[in-house]
Design a protein around this motif. Structure first.
Motif, short mmCIF file in Angstrom:
data_model
loop_
_atom_site.label_atom_id
_atom_site.label_comp_id
_atom_site.label_asym_id
_atom_site.label_seq_id
_atom_site.Cartn_x
_atom_site.Cartn_y
_atom_site.Cartn_z
N ILE A 18 1.95 81.42 -18.19
CA ILE A 18 1.65 81.63 -19.60
C ILE A 18 1.87 83.09 -19.99
CG2 ILE A 18 -0.16 81.42 -21.36
CD1 ILE A 18 -1.39 79.25 -19.41
N TRP A 55 -11.88 81.63 -24.92
CA TRP A 55 -11.98 80.92 -26.19
C TRP A 55 -12.98 81.67 -27.07
CZ3 TRP A 55 -9.35 76.70 -28.07
CH2 TRP A 55 -8.49 76.06 -27.18
N GLN A 113 -11.04 67.77 -15.83
CA GLN A 113 -11.83 67.51 -17.04
C GLN A 113 -11.59 66.10 -17.56
OE1 GLN A 113 -11.39 70.49 -20.05
NE2 GLN A 113 -12.15 72.13 -18.74
N PHE A 127 -7.77 85.06 -20.76
CA PHE A 127 -7.92 84.06 -21.82
C PHE A 127 -9.39 83.63 -21.97
CE2 PHE A 127 -7.36 80.99 -18.34
CZ PHE A 127 -8.17 79.94 -18.72
N PHE A 187 -5.25 66.46 -18.74
CA PHE A 187 -6.47 65.76 -19.17
C PHE A 187 -6.18 64.27 -19.32
CE2 PHE A 187 -9.45 64.05 -22.17
CZ PHE A 187 -10.65 64.66 -21.84
N ASN A 188 -5.08 64.01 -19.97
CA ASN A 188 -4.64 62.63 -20.18
C ASN A 188 -4.46 61.91 -18.85
OD1 ASN A 188 -2.68 60.45 -20.62
ND2 ASN A 188 -2.64 61.17 -22.73
N ASN A 248 0.22 66.69 -19.78
CA ASN A 248 -1.16 66.60 -20.27
C ASN A 248 -2.07 66.17 -19.11
OD1 ASN A 248 -3.58 66.07 -21.55
ND2 ASN A 248 -2.57 65.30 -23.41
N GLN A 282 -3.07 74.89 -27.05
CA GLN A 282 -3.98 75.83 -26.39
C GLN A 282 -4.95 75.10 -25.46
OE1 GLN A 282 -5.70 78.95 -28.80
NE2 GLN A 282 -3.77 80.02 -28.35
N TYR A 283 -5.36 73.90 -25.91
CA TYR A 283 -6.24 73.11 -25.03
C TYR A 283 -5.52 72.74 -23.74
CZ TYR A 283 -10.28 72.48 -28.04
OH TYR A 283 -11.43 72.70 -28.76
N GLN A 318 -10.70 66.67 -26.27
CA GLN A 318 -9.51 66.51 -25.44
C GLN A 318 -8.93 65.10 -25.57
OE1 GLN A 318 -8.09 69.12 -24.19
NE2 GLN A 318 -9.01 69.71 -22.24
N ASN A 355 1.64 61.84 -21.05
CA ASN A 355 2.51 62.55 -21.99
C ASN A 355 2.66 64.03 -21.60
OD1 ASN A 355 0.03 63.45 -22.68
ND2 ASN A 355 -0.08 62.40 -24.65
N LEU A 374 -6.13 59.60 -27.09
CA LEU A 374 -6.93 58.52 -26.51
C LEU A 374 -8.16 58.20 -27.37
CD1 LEU A 374 -6.78 59.66 -22.78
CD2 LEU A 374 -5.53 57.78 -23.82
N ARG A 410 -5.87 86.43 -26.38
CA ARG A 410 -5.01 86.87 -25.26
C ARG A 410 -4.61 88.34 -25.39
NH1 ARG A 410 -3.78 84.47 -20.76
NH2 ARG A 410 -1.53 84.67 -20.97
N GLY A 464 -1.49 80.15 -14.56
CA GLY A 464 -1.91 81.19 -15.48
C GLY A 464 -0.85 82.26 -15.68
N ILE A 507 -3.55 74.56 -31.71
CA ILE A 507 -4.84 74.34 -31.05
C ILE A 507 -4.73 73.29 -29.93
CG2 ILE A 507 -5.61 72.65 -32.78
CD1 ILE A 507 -7.90 75.25 -31.22
N SER A 508 -3.94 72.24 -30.19
CA SER A 508 -3.83 71.19 -29.16
C SER A 508 -3.09 71.73 -27.93
CB SER A 508 -3.11 69.96 -29.71
OG SER A 508 -1.85 70.31 -30.22
N ASN A 527 -7.10 65.04 -28.76
CA ASN A 527 -5.81 65.75 -28.61
C ASN A 527 -4.81 64.92 -27.83
OD1 ASN A 527 -6.77 67.93 -30.00
ND2 ASN A 527 -7.33 69.12 -28.19
N SER A 528 -5.32 64.16 -26.85
CA SER A 528 -4.43 63.36 -26.01
C SER A 528 -4.05 62.03 -26.66
CB SER A 528 -5.11 63.06 -24.67
OG SER A 528 -5.47 64.25 -24.04
N PHE A 587 -4.99 76.26 -21.85
CA PHE A 587 -6.24 76.94 -21.47
C PHE A 587 -7.40 75.96 -21.55
CE2 PHE A 587 -3.49 79.83 -23.95
CZ PHE A 587 -3.11 80.70 -22.96
N PRO A 588 -7.50 75.09 -20.62
CA PRO A 588 -8.60 74.11 -20.67
C PRO A 588 -9.95 74.83 -20.70
CG PRO A 588 -7.12 73.68 -18.84
CD PRO A 588 -6.72 74.99 -19.40
N ILE A 589 -10.79 74.35 -21.60
CA ILE A 589 -12.12 74.97 -21.71
C ILE A 589 -12.92 74.62 -20.47
CG2 ILE A 589 -14.27 74.94 -23.02
CD1 ILE A 589 -12.56 74.44 -25.51
N GLN A 590 -13.50 75.60 -19.87
CA GLN A 590 -14.24 75.38 -18.63
C GLN A 590 -15.56 74.65 -18.94
OE1 GLN A 590 -13.18 76.63 -15.54
NE2 GLN A 590 -11.30 77.42 -16.43
#
Lengths: 597, 329
Positions: free
Chosen positions: B264, A175, B61, A173, B281-282, B279, B322-323, A236, B307, A242, A164, B261, B319-320, A239-240, B326-329
């Motif tokens: 942040i 990765w 995602q 941003f 993604f969740n 979350n 950041q995911y 993911q 959650n 699941l 960043r 964005g 790292i979690s 991380n979640s 900033f979700p990885i495209q």
């Protein structure tokens, strides 16, 4: 119950047919062999499949390692080029330094996110492609910066994170994996320490892993030396919360393939350490869920084993039937003979040579036995006839002698008419006696014979006795042995009527009861004592009677002939009472002409 | 003969047993012989109230991952204008009359909700938010969303920890219909439950409107200025206004629910102290999993709770987190 079952089992064992024994033996042998073969092959296949999985995984992680290593070495090469080709060569204030950095960035823009050069205190000296930081930042807090200054002789690789420092908005941003190192900076002849940063696009690393298709049962992920996940296809989800991964444990494994149990799954984990970074490529294959091809092969193997077993059973059945059938037919033929249902065995034309030979041998044996049996029967028949003839032949000379004696006596006394009647009756008697040579005649013929005899004897013993017949029509038609009544009548005359002198009476009866025929000769003579009757029954009668009377062929002769012809269950019974009379009853089977014997 | 026949029967029975065994085996494992019938992917429509933004990206995602895991085919759509209730309603009607088997919907407003209630019996619909007007009574679609009571409690507790007894100015655009209304009521309820000294002052903004001078005057009047923004636009407007006015005399502690964005960036610049990040993604993964299960005849699970994380400067490098940011495209 147990004893009963054991007994049944024992009986079943004893009653096993050859066909059954062959079938069961062949089938058991084949099935056991097949199962053993299948088990061995299955074990071998499983071991082979496992080894193949290990080898495939090893090959795969080596391939990934090769690609990843190449990417990282490219990044290190860029870092080296920047350091040794640019930073060491040019003064910080020279334009050439910035130009060369820009050139190197442009050349590697696909894989490199950005390049930056910092002073020891974190002040940005130059950066590509952005030129400046997007906000005031204290770099001392950045892990890559700290690592570079901590161990200055090494190149350091960060874990993936979002860079960043440069850019604005969405572009701010990215990765990246930061590759940092301490460098010597030159400005106006003075040497300073600085930090060179090369940010490698994380997508480059992800792409290496994402391009690998390992199917549903396998996947590959990347961890650092502490077990932190750098890439995971289900990052993911992990991380979640699941999904879960055994990454901490994997960090403790050395290179090679390891088996582990994670959750309910047995897994093969193949590890390959990436050179220089200490990262580990981890390939995971779920061994408890074999791949589709392996499952199909297993299913087909079981299917073919079942088919083979079924074919073996059918083949055994057919073979054992082919082998056992001629023997079974032979056995059935022998059983028929045993039961008396047949006397001959048929000759088989099918079956093995041994069975055909056995069949012929038994056939020949049976033929010989049959011929022998027929010879014996013929001999016995001949012997019986001889004995009958011998017995029968004893009758005529006595009778003839007595009759002729009477005729002589009558002629001498001038009783010509009586002599004529007697001769006539005698002629009829002998004509019936001949009976065409037959031994068996009807009761009617036997009675006619007796009647003729009585006519002769009445002439001889005039007014001494009377006689009468009581013969039922059914009895008249029955068969009898020739000349069995006449001797009894003769005995009645000589031993009953003659001693009586006059008033004697002879009654001859014949009747049937069920399957039996009875002929009885009764007289009202003086009778016999019990001793005489016993002597007659014991067979001593002939001599005794003969010696006492000098005439009569004897009761024993009659009994022997009856039993010789009809069997031991038939014969003769005597009942007598002193001063009352004597009764002799003949017992014969009730047979008529045309009846089978 | 009897013995032979009994033994022949045994052998024939054995052969029949094998034949039955083979037939049974083939029947049981017919998929291995004839190939498993390939199940067509479930067509599911996903209608979002707006597209773009890191939260929506994570949501998508999650949905795509679930679609891959559960053999679904997703079709995403969103109105051109974020929160366009009428536009979303038209999309919903179009999708319902198409080939879709189910719809995952982020209702943009009351019009969409009205349609959901009407159409619900025709095609299963799963909502990404509760109905603000009714507490999701029977007959309404299942819902997979964050527990707003828990969010309210976590936020207000954190504010209380940082600044006990300070009043909280709640800034929001009132046009953002569904989650906001629920959030306002939850915040009030939780504030009353946590402490009677915790005062909330609500500052509704018109569409795209920046906070006015009265708002800043109110902040200046407080000894410790605390602002809670309930949408990313309100946060952005607030931070821009503060930058324009200069932060020398006014530097409120800003807490935010919902982000984009820019949020942040404000966090990185310390303009914002904390952001509540759901979350996405969740939520996306659970939504598709639940609807796919329902469409395939499995018993619908109870509404799932998504959650969330309170992200500040200290933990944003995790790292979690950041995911999430900033979700990885």
């Amino acid at each position: 119950m147990g004893i009963f079952l054991r007994e049944r089992a024992r009986r079943a064992r004893n009653q096993r047919s050859l066909q059954f024994t062959l079938s069961v033996t062949f089938t058991l042998a084949a099935v056991v062999s097949m199962l053993f073969l299948t088990f061995s092959l299955s074990r071998r296949y499983n071991a082979l499949a496992r080894r193949t999985v290990y080898q495939d995984n090893q090959r795969l992680v080596s391939q990934i390692n090769y690609s990843l290593d190449a990417r990282l070495r490219d990044a290190m090469r860029i870092s080296d080029s920047l350091y040794y080709g640019v930073i060491k060569k040019y003064d910080l204030d020279s334009k050439a330094l910035k130009q060369n950095m820009a050139l190197i960035y442009e050349s590697n823009a696909n894989s490199i996110s950005d390049l930056a050069l910092f002073e020891y205190d974190g002040v940005l000296l130059t950066a590509e492609p952005y030129g400046q930081l997007n906000r005031p930042v204290t770099l001392a807090g950045e892990p890559w910066f700290r690592s570079a200054l901590k161990t200055i002789e090494n190149i350091h690789f960060s874990t993936p994170y979002v860079q960043r420092l440069f850019g604005e908005g969405q572009d701010s941003f990215r990765w990246v994996i930061s590759i940092s190192r301490a460098v010597e900076l030159t400005r106006g002849g003075n040497v300073y320490t600085g930090v060179l940063l090369v940010d490698l696009n994380y997508s480059e690393i992800r792409q290496i892993f994402k391009s690998i298709d390992m199917g549903e049962e396998s996947y590959v992920y990347l961890i650092d030396e502490r077990g932190e996940i750098l890439y995971h296809p289900r990052q993911q989800l992990i991380n979640s919360g699941l999904a879960m991964e055994n990454n901490r444990q994997a960090a403790t494994y050395g290179d090679g393939t390891h088996e582990e149990k994670f959750g309910d799954h047995e897994r093969a984990v193949t590890i390959k350490t990436v050179g220089y970074t200490g990262w580990k490529i981890v390939s995971v294959t779920d061994m408890s869920m074999p791949n589709t091809a392996a499952a199909s092969i297993r299913v087909y193997t079981i299917f073919f084993v079942l088919i083979a077993m079924a074919l073996i059973v059918l083949a055994d059945l057919s073979l054992s039937q082919k082998l056992g059938r001629p023997l079974r037919l032979l056995e059935e033929e022998v059983r028929k003979i045993e039961r008396g249902e047949s006397r001959e065995i048929s000759i088989q034309t099918k079956g093995s040579q041994e069975v055909l030979h056995l069949n012929k041998a038994i056939f020949s044996l049976m033929r010989q036995q049959d011929e022998l049996r027929r010879d014996i029967v013929a001999q016995q028949e001949s012997k019986r006839r001889s004995e009958l003839d011998a017995l029968q032949s004893q009758i005529h000379p006595h009778f003839l002698y007595n009759t002729l004696d009477s005729i002589v006596w009558m002629i001498e006394s001038g009783r010509y008419e009586g002599a004529t009647q007697m001769v006539t009756a005698l002629a009829r008697f002998f004509r019936l006696s001949l009976s065409g040579g037959q031994t068996i005649i009807t009761v009617r013929e036997e009675m006619e014979q007796v009647h003729n005899y009585l006519l002769i004897q009445q002439v001889r013993f005039k007014n001494v006795f009377t006689y009468r017949f009581e013969v039922t029509p059914d009895a008249e038609a029955c068969l009898s042995v020739k000349l069995i009544v006449q001797p009894l009548v003769e005995n009645a005359i000589y031993h009953g009527m003659v001693p009586l002198g006059e008033g004697g009476e002879i009654l001859i009866r014949a009747w049937t009861e069920g399957d039996d025929l009875y002929i009885e000769v009764n007289d009202n003579g003086p009778g016999m004592t019990p001793e005489q009757i016993d002597a007659l029954r014991c067979g001593r009668a002939r001599g005794a009677l003969r010696s006492s009377s000098g005439s009569g062929i004897g009761v024993a002769n009659v009994r022997e002939r009856i039993q010789l012809y009809f069997g031991a269950s038939y014969g003769l019974e005597i009942s007598s009472e002193a001063d009352v009379g004597t009764s002799v009853r003949l017992h014969l089977p009730r047979r008529k002409e045309g009846d089978s014997q | 003969m009897k013995v032979h026949w009994r033994q022949d029967r045994l052998i024939i029975g054995l052969a029949l047993f094998f034949i039955l065994l083979i037939v049974g085996f083939v029947m049981v494992r017919r998929n291995d012989f004839f190939g498993a019938p390939k199940e067509d992917p479930l067509p599911i429509s996903v209608i979002l109230s707006e597209s773009g933004g890191p939260a929506n990206e994570a949501l998508k995602q999650g949905m795509l991952q679930a679609a891959q895991d559960h053999n679904c085919e997703l079709v995403f759509s969103a109105p051109n204008t974020p929160g366009d209730d009428a536009g979303e309603r038209a999309m919903l009607r179009r999708e319902i009359n198409g080939v879709t088997r189910g719809v995952i919907l982020d209702p943009a407003g009351p019009l969409t909700w009205a349609d959901v209630l009407e159409i619900n019996k025709k095609v299963p619909i799963l909502s990404l938010n509760e109905n603000p007007d009714k507490a999701n009574p029977k007959g309404l679609p299942d819902c997979v969303s964050v527990d707003k009571t828990a969010v309210s409690r976590a936020l207000l507790s954190r504010i209380q920890e940082d600044h006990p007894a300070a009043p909280v100015h709640v800034l929001y655009h009132e046009s953002l219909y569904p989650p906001l209304k629920i959030m306002l009521s939850k915040l009030s309820a939780e504030a009353a439950r946590l402490s009677p000294r915790l005062k909330l002052r609500f500052w509704p903004l018109k569409d795209k409107e920046a906070p006015g001078s009265s708002f800043f005057e109110a902040l200046r009047a407080d000894k410790t200025a605390i602002v809670l923004t309930l949408d990313a636009a309100a946060l952005d407007q607030l931070c821009l206004s503060l930058d324009r006015q200069g932060a020398a005399d006014l530097s409120p502690d800003v807490y935010a629910w919902r982000f984009d964005g820019h949020s942040i960036t404000w966090l990185e610049r310390d303009r914002v102290r904390l952001i509540v990040v759901e979350n996405g993604f969740n939520q996306g993964y659970l939504a598709v999993t639940q609807l796919a299960g329902q469409l395939r005849g499995k018993t619908p699970a109870a509404p799932k709770t998504v959650n969330f994380v309170l992200i500040d400067r200290d933990n944003m490098e995790n790292i979690s987190n950041q995911y999430l940011l900033f979700p990885i495209q």
